[in-house]
Design an enzyme around this catalytic site. Structure first.
Site, short mmCIF file in Angstrom:
data_model
loop_
_atom_site.label_atom_id
_atom_site.label_comp_id
_atom_site.label_asym_id
_atom_site.label_seq_id
_atom_site.Cartn_x
_atom_site.Cartn_y
_atom_site.Cartn_z
N THR A 362 -25.60 -16.54 12.97
CA THR A 362 -24.41 -15.93 12.37
C THR A 362 -23.13 -16.36 13.09
O THR A 362 -23.15 -17.02 14.12
CB THR A 362 -24.53 -14.40 12.38
OG1 THR A 362 -24.92 -13.97 13.69
CG2 THR A 362 -25.59 -13.95 11.39
N ASP A 363 -21.99 -15.94 12.50
CA ASP A 363 -20.67 -16.31 13.03
C ASP A 363 -20.06 -15.20 13.87
O ASP A 363 -18.84 -15.09 13.97
CB ASP A 363 -19.72 -16.62 11.86
CG ASP A 363 -20.29 -17.66 10.92
OD1 ASP A 363 -20.76 -18.69 11.41
OD2 ASP A 363 -20.27 -17.44 9.70
N SER A 388 -16.13 -12.08 16.73
CA SER A 388 -16.06 -12.80 15.46
C SER A 388 -15.65 -14.22 15.77
O SER A 388 -14.58 -14.46 16.34
CB SER A 388 -15.05 -12.16 14.51
OG SER A 388 -14.85 -12.98 13.38
N ARG A 389 -16.51 -15.18 15.44
CA ARG A 389 -16.22 -16.58 15.76
C ARG A 389 -15.18 -17.17 14.82
O ARG A 389 -14.68 -18.26 15.07
CB ARG A 389 -17.51 -17.40 15.77
CG ARG A 389 -18.47 -16.92 16.85
CD ARG A 389 -19.68 -17.83 17.01
NE ARG A 389 -20.58 -17.24 18.01
CZ ARG A 389 -21.65 -16.51 17.75
NH1 ARG A 389 -21.96 -16.26 16.50
NH2 ARG A 389 -22.40 -16.03 18.70
N VAL A 390 -14.89 -16.48 13.73
CA VAL A 390 -13.79 -16.90 12.87
C VAL A 390 -12.47 -16.37 13.41
O VAL A 390 -11.45 -17.04 13.40
CB VAL A 390 -14.02 -16.42 11.42
CG1 VAL A 390 -12.82 -16.72 10.55
CG2 VAL A 390 -15.25 -17.10 10.85
#
Length: 526
Positions: A362-363, A388-390
């Site tokens: 997951t991101d 959150s990698r975004v």
């Protein structure tokens, strides 16, 4: 007996192969919902076969059963295949014929040779099984578009960057762990820490979005009690959320194969809307139970177990599911599918096999901690382990402006709070930082089922980070916030509308907001 033998001999003598006849195999053995089939040398993985009772009717004059029984091929072996029975296993027995579906039969049954379900807009507002059958008592669905339940995910060239926010309505998430449309964000934590509540609040929050841009939501209940799923559906209906929601359910009493297929059915429904250029949100609640169901199937199929008794391809199972979440490029219609998988940990052990698998796919993850939940912090989000990698790429400019320092300040507060256990003599600056941290934690607390529009969140967080709430003690923050929400809705609706339309807080908007907040503090403090 002699008559039966003579009849068999006559039928064998009279039989001639026909062009286009489906390939046919024979059930060698059955048990625990698995059928071992001889033949079917051209069969492929995930293909549907029909268990044909014609053999019994011809020879033994058995009663005709109008409900067909299908099987899903999950093992390809040297001398046959193994299929999981999609129906009542008692009706499949040794000697029964198993037929591959011809192209004509597939079209008539609205099923391809690979397992498919019927999908279109008519599923919205319905509760269905993983095979697409209605289970809400409202009659059969009228969906007409058959789609394979498993398919290859879109490649990099067909995707676009994740830049549009998916607002959850939860202040702590939208401010510190933003989720974008097309992202895969894991919700992880022990049993009873509020994972499902976060997901349901996110679905409820989509009602706050304009109808034109509102995502279609798919909630997949895997291995849940039927009573729990019924309560969730009743809540969604009462709040008006079922008008844009589809519920896929495979309860705890359902066969393992349905619990295994349920997330793929949810992804298939979401992909249909994504390919129409729309946004979709799918919640998998939870993938821990899907992994258990897959382990059960794998052991019945005699696949070798690996780490912690799971088959080695459990990682591939979840990766091919979650990779289907995407933000499509404009050339592909620009739709998106956002995935919120849920994983249950045991005693907070995020290093176990399944949690580490899904974390790596997951991101980012929202980690809900039992100790914080027991302290009364709701939602019980551990800011240090959640990410959150975004990141801010999926935030509006307004939220990005007001929430930039929150995560750092809360991390510093946690360190100071730990230091406080060993020292009671604190200087003024340290004491003020601790009070500010407690105030912010109290402000980020939120009741279940009460999502907030992002403009309201932005205004509240701006008030906290700009010092307007510093005069209020942490224990009064919940009361003060409720008054602030009421005040802003009543007397600052024009400011909220500017933030909602422009999605930023420019100089003029900030000036207007500061004036309103100054009046609020003067009235409330007095």
């Amino acid at each position: 007996m002699q008559n039966i033998i003579e009849r068999i001999e006559r039928e064998i003598a009279a039989w001639t192969p026909q062009e286009g006849t489906d390939e046919v195999g024979t059930v060698r053995a059955t048990g625990d919902g698995i059928a071992e089939i001889d033949g079917l040398s051209k069969a492929v993985l995930s293909e549907v076969v029909l268990f044909d009772p014609a053999f019994d009717r011809t020879l033994f004059e058995a009663l005709e059963d109008p409900v067909p029984i299908y099987g899903l091929i999950l093992n390809l072996e040297e001398d046959g295949v193994q299929a999981v029975i999609l129906g009542d296993p008692a009706r499949v027995h040794e000697g029964m014929l198993a037929r591959r579906l011809s192209a004509e039969a597939s079209e008539q049954k609205k099923l391809g040779r690979l397992l498919s379900i019927l999908v279109d807009e008519n599923l919205i507002g319905r509760v269905i099984s993983p095979l697409g059958d209605a289970v809400d008592g409202k009659g059969p669905t009228t969906a007409r578009s058959p789609r394979h339940i498993e398919r290859e995910a879109y490649g990099v060239i067909d995707r676009a960057p994740v830049t549009v926010p998916l607002h959850t309505g939860i202040k702590a998430i939208d401010a510190m762990i933003p989720i974008g449309r097309g992202q895969r964000e894991l919700i992880i934590g022990d049993r009873g820490t509020g994972k499902t509540s976060v997901a349901i609040d996110t679905i409820l929050a989509q009602k706050l979005e304009p109808a034109a841009t509102r995502p279609v939501c798919i909630y997949v209940a895997i291995g849940q009690k039927e009573s729990k799923t019924a309560r969730l559906v009743a809540e969604l209906e009462a709040r008006g959320a079922m008008e844009y929601t589809v519920v896929v359910t495979a309860s705890a009493s359902s066969p393992a194969i349905l619990q295994f297929l349920a997330p793929f059915a949810g992804a298939t429904i979401g992909e249909y809307f994504m390919e129409q250029g729309k946004d979709a949100l799918v919640v998998y609640d939870d993938l821990s139970k899907q992994a258990v169901a897959y382990r059960q199937l794998s052991l019945l199929l005699r696949r070798p177990p690996g780490r912690e008794a799971y088959p080695g391809d459990i990682f591939y199972l979840h990766s091919r599911l979650l990779e289907r979440a995407a933000k499509l490029s404009e050339a592909k219609g620009g739709g998106s599918l956002t995935a919120l998988p849920i994983i249950e940990t045991q005693e907070g052990d995020v290093s176990a096999y399944i949690p580490t698998n899904v974390i790596s796919i997951t991101d980012g993850q929202i980690y809900l901690e039992a100790s914080l939940f027991n302290k009364g912090q709701r939602p019980a989000i551990n800011v240090g382990l959640s990410v959150s990698r975004v990141g801010s790429a999926a935030q509006t400019r307004a939220m990005k402006k007001v929430s930039g320092k929150i995560k750092l300040e809360l991390a510093q507060f946690r360190e100071l709070e730990a230091f406080l256990q060993f020292s009671s003599d604190l200087d003024t600056e340290t004491r003020n930082r601790i009070e500010a941290g407690r105030r912010m934690i109290a402000l980020l607390a939120q009741d279940n089922g009460a999502p907030l529009p992002f403009e309201m969140q932005a205004a509240i967080i701006f008030a906290a980070t700009s010092g307007y709430l510093d005069t209020f003690p942490p224990l009064e923050m919940r009361t003060v916030e409720a008054k602030l929400q009421e005040y802003l809705s009543r007397e600052a609706d024009d400011v909220l509308a500017r933030i909602r339309e422009s999605k930023e807080i420019d100089a003029e908007t900030e000036k207007m907001l500061r004036e309103k907040l100054g009046l609020f503090v003067a009235r409330t403090a007095a």
